[in-house]
Enzyme design. Sequence first.
Site, PDB file in Angstrom:
ATOM      1  N   ASP A   1      54.349  40.090  53.041  1.00  0.00           N
ATOM      2  CA  ASP A   1      55.480  39.689  53.892  1.00  0.00           C
ATOM      3  C   ASP A   1      55.005  38.790  55.031  1.00  0.00           C
ATOM      4  OD1 ASP A   1      54.187  41.637  55.362  1.00  0.00           O
ATOM      5  OD2 ASP A   1      56.002  42.778  55.854  1.00  0.00           O
ATOM      6  N   SER A   2      53.685  38.522  55.072  1.00  0.00           N
ATOM      7  CA  SER A   2      53.174  37.483  55.974  1.00  0.00           C
ATOM      8  C   SER A   2      53.848  36.147  55.672  1.00  0.00           C
ATOM      9  CB  SER A   2      51.655  37.340  55.844  1.00  0.00           C
ATOM     10  OG  SER A   2      51.280  37.168  54.495  1.00  0.00           O
TER      11      SER A   2
ATOM     12  N   ASP B   1      54.758  43.183  48.605  1.00  0.00           N
ATOM     13  CA  ASP B   1      55.044  43.935  49.838  1.00  0.00           C
ATOM     14  C   ASP B   1      56.493  44.409  49.872  1.00  0.00           C
ATOM     15  OD1 ASP B   1      53.101  44.476  51.732  1.00  0.00           O
ATOM     16  OD2 ASP B   1      53.177  42.476  52.623  1.00  0.00           O
TER      17      ASP B   1
ATOM     18  N   LYS C   1      53.240  47.490  48.179  1.00  0.00           N
ATOM     19  CA  LYS C   1      52.461  47.859  49.378  1.00  0.00           C
ATOM     20  C   LYS C   1      53.433  48.261  50.489  1.00  0.00           C
ATOM     21  CE  LYS C   1      50.093  44.680  51.966  1.00  0.00           C
ATOM     22  NZ  LYS C   1      50.775  44.760  53.278  1.00  0.00           N
TER      23      LYS C   1
ATOM     24  N   GLU D   1      53.500  49.960  54.693  1.00  0.00           N
ATOM     25  CA  GLU D   1      52.699  50.148  55.908  1.00  0.00           C
ATOM     26  C   GLU D   1      53.030  51.484  56.561  1.00  0.00           C
ATOM     27  OE1 GLU D   1      53.428  46.890  58.598  1.00  0.00           O
ATOM     28  OE2 GLU D   1      52.916  45.381  57.093  1.00  0.00           O
TER      29      GLU D   1
ATOM     30  N   GLU E   1      43.528  46.983  57.923  1.00  0.00           N
ATOM     31  CA  GLU E   1      43.621  45.705  58.649  1.00  0.00           C
ATOM     32  C   GLU E   1      43.174  45.882  60.095  1.00  0.00           C
ATOM     33  OE1 GLU E   1      47.249  43.497  58.179  1.00  0.00           O
ATOM     34  OE2 GLU E   1      46.751  42.126  59.819  1.00  0.00           O
TER      35      GLU E   1
HETATM   36  O1  KIV Z   1      51.475  40.440  54.391  1.00  0.00           O
HETATM   37  C1  KIV Z   1      50.281  40.207  54.192  1.00  0.00           C
HETATM   38  O2  KIV Z   1      49.876  39.102  53.779  1.00  0.00           O
HETATM   39  C2  KIV Z   1      49.333  41.257  54.471  1.00  0.00           C
HETATM   40  C3  KIV Z   1      47.891  40.879  54.582  1.00  0.00           C
HETATM   41  C4  KIV Z   1      47.637  40.189  55.857  1.00  0.00           C
HETATM   42  C5  KIV Z   1      46.998  42.029  54.394  1.00  0.00           C
HETATM   43  O3  KIV Z   1      49.699  42.387  54.633  1.00  0.00           O
END
Ligand code: KIV
Length: 283
Positions: free
Chosen positions: A65-66, A104, A132, A134, A201
């Site tokens: 989600d970056s 994500d 993924k 968090e 992270e």
């Molecule tokens: O969203 C993402 O790209 C991430 C990485 C920075 C680990 O969670």
Amino acid sequence: MVYSGNNDTGKAERVNTPALKKQVTLRTLRKMKAQAEKFVTVALYDAPMAAMAKKSGVEVVLVGDSLGMTVLGFDSTIPVTMEQMIYHVEAVRRGNDKSLIIGDLPFMSYATPDTAMENAARVMRAGANMIKIEGGEWLQDTVKMLSDRGIPVCAHLGLTPQSVNKFGGFRVQGRTQEQSEQITKDAIALEKAGADLVLLECVPQALAKDITKALNVPTIGIGAGRDTDAQVLVINDILGLTEHPPKFSKNFLVETLDIPGALTKYTQDVKSGAFPHDDNIFC
Ligand code: KIV
């Protein structure tokens, strides 16, 4: 794949890059951990980059989600929606049929186990092999629910960007005894609940090392030192597209002058242990 890059003297050098031939699975990654062989992860968002990652031997692709910041121009991951995540997971899957793809779940899309299940299923249908999320111990029931139903989970700990407002900024986590004990407890609890990977992270190298030793499942690090089972970097950082690159990242394009070369050099440096360098590590 063979590419011609440039070495320090400006002379072209040929570098052999092992394209992926077989589908990478969680079994592959567990075997690599057992054999102390590092695997490589890149956070990327589109089909051409995904195809290049496959050619460069990148075992794991994270559709993170970056993308809220790297592609869409937001200043955090908070505004990212399920629709945006699905759009990018589909694109990445079209470009790469060999790397293991992690998708994500964005902010608030897993606030309860039921919403998590519904949204994780959407990301898996879009082409991800794993999702993924968090958070720590509070996610145990969610991880168990997903895992029991056949959805592999990567648990993201340490600096979890969706909690940036709680942290008061993007800061290294786990430097106090209390924080480091909590992150360790979180990792162990989520592995017990069924998590198949743990991503750490921005934590001190010593903490990431201890967690990696304590867990049976592989760890992936970003700003977590050199002892995790894998490294991840964001493609924008690898290619020098980030205006203020984080300390833990490296621009590989500067050395190689082409995109396939940059991905290949990153892959080789992770595998050889040349990346991360001392300058990229938090104590
Ligand atoms: O969203 C993402 O790209 C991430 C990485 C920075 C680990 O969670």
